[in-house]
Scaffold this motif. Structure first.
Motif, PDB file in Angstrom:
ATOM      1  N   GLN A   6     -18.776 -18.661  11.127  1.00  0.00           N
ATOM      2  CA  GLN A   6     -18.887 -17.847   9.684  1.00  0.00           C
ATOM      3  C   GLN A   6     -17.762 -17.026   9.773  1.00  0.00           C
ATOM      4  N   VAL A   7     -16.755 -17.223   8.535  1.00  0.00           N
ATOM      5  CA  VAL A   7     -15.778 -16.370   8.539  1.00  0.00           C
ATOM      6  C   VAL A   7     -16.053 -15.312   7.883  1.00  0.00           C
ATOM      7  N   GLN A   8     -15.511 -14.042   8.206  1.00  0.00           N
ATOM      8  CA  GLN A   8     -16.088 -12.587   7.890  1.00  0.00           C
ATOM      9  C   GLN A   8     -14.712 -11.840   7.857  1.00  0.00           C
ATOM     10  N   PHE A   9     -14.479 -10.737   6.904  1.00  0.00           N
ATOM     11  CA  PHE A   9     -13.401  -9.872   6.793  1.00  0.00           C
ATOM     12  C   PHE A   9     -14.157  -8.531   6.744  1.00  0.00           C
ATOM     13  N   VAL A  10     -13.546  -7.692   7.554  1.00  0.00           N
ATOM     14  CA  VAL A  10     -13.901  -6.050   7.572  1.00  0.00           C
ATOM     15  C   VAL A  10     -12.620  -5.405   7.212  1.00  0.00           C
ATOM     16  N   GLU A  11     -12.639  -4.787   5.824  1.00  0.00           N
ATOM     17  CA  GLU A  11     -11.370  -4.028   5.649  1.00  0.00           C
ATOM     18  C   GLU A  11     -11.793  -2.383   5.882  1.00  0.00           C
ATOM     19  N   SER A  12     -10.589  -1.805   6.107  1.00  0.00           N
ATOM     20  CA  SER A  12     -10.900  -0.292   6.318  1.00  0.00           C
ATOM     21  C   SER A  12      -9.488   0.409   5.926  1.00  0.00           C
ATOM     22  N   GLY A  13      -9.457   1.544   6.011  1.00  0.00           N
ATOM     23  CA  GLY A  13      -8.324   2.573   5.907  1.00  0.00           C
ATOM     24  C   GLY A  13      -8.104   3.129   4.672  1.00  0.00           C
ATOM     25  N   GLY A  14      -8.938   2.708   3.697  1.00  0.00           N
ATOM     26  CA  GLY A  14      -8.960   3.232   2.345  1.00  0.00           C
ATOM     27  C   GLY A  14      -8.994   4.910   2.310  1.00  0.00           C
ATOM     28  N   GLY A  15      -8.945   5.494   1.157  1.00  0.00           N
ATOM     29  CA  GLY A  15      -9.209   7.019   1.011  1.00  0.00           C
ATOM     30  C   GLY A  15      -8.596   7.495  -0.184  1.00  0.00           C
ATOM     31  N   LEU A  16      -8.540   8.689  -0.501  1.00  0.00           N
ATOM     32  CA  LEU A  16      -8.053   9.428  -1.387  1.00  0.00           C
ATOM     33  C   LEU A  16      -6.592   9.890  -1.040  1.00  0.00           C
ATOM     34  N   VAL A  17      -5.592   9.718  -1.839  1.00  0.00           N
ATOM     35  CA  VAL A  17      -4.238  10.039  -1.515  1.00  0.00           C
ATOM     36  C   VAL A  17      -3.712  10.741  -2.794  1.00  0.00           C
ATOM     37  N   GLU A  18      -2.777  11.688  -2.593  1.00  0.00           N
ATOM     38  CA  GLU A  18      -1.869  12.046  -4.056  1.00  0.00           C
ATOM     39  C   GLU A  18      -0.650  11.120  -4.263  1.00  0.00           C
ATOM     40  N   PRO A  19      -0.416  11.145  -5.259  1.00  0.00           N
ATOM     41  CA  PRO A  19       0.698  10.141  -5.620  1.00  0.00           C
ATOM     42  C   PRO A  19       1.825  10.245  -4.527  1.00  0.00           C
TER      43      PRO A  19
ATOM     44  N   SER B 270       4.658   5.385  -1.200  1.00  0.00           N
ATOM     45  CA  SER B 270       5.043   5.614  -2.755  1.00  0.00           C
ATOM     46  C   SER B 270       3.905   5.403  -3.516  1.00  0.00           C
ATOM     47  N   LEU B 271       2.662   5.770  -3.297  1.00  0.00           N
ATOM     48  CA  LEU B 271       1.644   5.097  -3.964  1.00  0.00           C
ATOM     49  C   LEU B 271       1.455   5.793  -5.322  1.00  0.00           C
ATOM     50  N   LYS B 272       0.892   4.900  -6.262  1.00  0.00           N
ATOM     51  CA  LYS B 272       0.903   5.717  -7.756  1.00  0.00           C
ATOM     52  C   LYS B 272      -0.448   5.357  -8.154  1.00  0.00           C
ATOM     53  N   PRO B 273      -0.842   6.171  -9.388  1.00  0.00           N
ATOM     54  CA  PRO B 273      -2.312   6.189  -9.685  1.00  0.00           C
ATOM     55  C   PRO B 273      -2.854   4.765 -10.071  1.00  0.00           C
ATOM     56  N   GLU B 274      -2.008   3.897 -10.323  1.00  0.00           N
ATOM     57  CA  GLU B 274      -1.978   2.600 -10.769  1.00  0.00           C
ATOM     58  C   GLU B 274      -2.404   1.376  -9.660  1.00  0.00           C
ATOM     59  N   ASP B 275      -2.092   2.128  -8.509  1.00  0.00           N
ATOM     60  CA  ASP B 275      -2.704   1.448  -7.279  1.00  0.00           C
ATOM     61  C   ASP B 275      -4.094   1.645  -6.966  1.00  0.00           C
ATOM     62  N   THR B 276      -4.824   2.541  -7.695  1.00  0.00           N
ATOM     63  CA  THR B 276      -6.151   2.789  -7.322  1.00  0.00           C
ATOM     64  C   THR B 276      -7.010   1.850  -7.461  1.00  0.00           C
ATOM     65  N   ALA B 277      -7.711   1.188  -6.828  1.00  0.00           N
ATOM     66  CA  ALA B 277      -8.384  -0.156  -6.585  1.00  0.00           C
ATOM     67  C   ALA B 277      -9.292  -0.338  -5.300  1.00  0.00           C
ATOM     68  N   VAL B 278     -10.123  -1.290  -5.332  1.00  0.00           N
ATOM     69  CA  VAL B 278     -10.735  -1.637  -4.131  1.00  0.00           C
ATOM     70  C   VAL B 278      -9.840  -2.904  -3.545  1.00  0.00           C
ATOM     71  N   TYR B 279      -9.492  -2.600  -2.310  1.00  0.00           N
ATOM     72  CA  TYR B 279      -8.675  -3.802  -1.617  1.00  0.00           C
ATOM     73  C   TYR B 279      -9.313  -4.430  -0.714  1.00  0.00           C
ATOM     74  N   TYR B 280      -9.079  -5.954  -0.752  1.00  0.00           N
ATOM     75  CA  TYR B 280      -9.888  -6.928  -0.144  1.00  0.00           C
ATOM     76  C   TYR B 280      -8.740  -7.725   0.532  1.00  0.00           C
TER      77      TYR B 280
ATOM     78  N   GLY C  48     -14.488  -4.630   1.114  1.00  0.00           N
ATOM     79  CA  GLY C  48     -13.395  -3.996   0.527  1.00  0.00           C
ATOM     80  C   GLY C  48     -13.361  -2.575   1.060  1.00  0.00           C
ATOM     81  N   THR C  49     -11.984  -1.937   0.620  1.00  0.00           N
ATOM     82  CA  THR C  49     -11.850  -0.518   0.898  1.00  0.00           C
ATOM     83  C   THR C  49     -11.238   0.130  -0.130  1.00  0.00           C
ATOM     84  N   GLN C  50     -11.841   1.211  -0.811  1.00  0.00           N
ATOM     85  CA  GLN C  50     -11.310   1.936  -1.791  1.00  0.00           C
ATOM     86  C   GLN C  50      -9.980   2.892  -1.500  1.00  0.00           C
TER      87      GLN C  50
END
Length: 114
Positions: free
Chosen positions: A1-14, A84-94, A107-109
């Motif tokens: 069974q193929v599975q993915f576990v994403e991690s490392g997201g969080g809140l960061v300033e621009p 160099s993160l931007k507000p438009e990079d805000t998303a859930v990443y998969y 995913g990771t937010q």
């Protein structure tokens, strides 16, 4: 069974940085290209970056020069170094594998906000 576990997201300033990780299982990780995707609220899921089994990389124009995709086949893990993160990079990443059918992970937010 193929599975993915994403991690490392969080809140960061621009202008800040984050490193995302994706641990994959259920297939021969080293043999397949892998991609990072993201989905922002109210928007379609979009492909952000791809790394092939030969470690060739492709990036969306919106992240080129700011994100770096990499992989560690010994750990069945893929990474996305985001700078160099931007507000438009805000998303859930998969993460996802190319060439196989699988369920998406949770995913990771990533939230970029001051």
């Amino acid at each position: 069974q193929v599975q993915f576990v994403e991690s490392g997201g969080g809140l960061v300033e621009p202008g800040g940085s984050l490193r995302l990780s994706c641990v994959a299982s259920g297939f021969t990780f080293s043999s397949y290209a892998m991609s990072w995707y993201r989905q922002a609220p109210g928007k379609e899921r979009e492909k952000v970056a791809t790394i092939t089994s030969l470690r060739r990389t492709v990036y969306a124009d919106s992240v080129k020069g700011r994100f770096i995709i990499s992989r560690d086949n010994a750990k069945n893990t893929m990474y996305l170094q985001m700078s160099s993160l931007k507000p438009e990079d805000t998303a859930v990443y998969y993460c996802y594998v190319l060439g196989l059918t699988a369920l998406w992970g949770q995913g990771t937010q990533v939230t970029v906000s001051s």
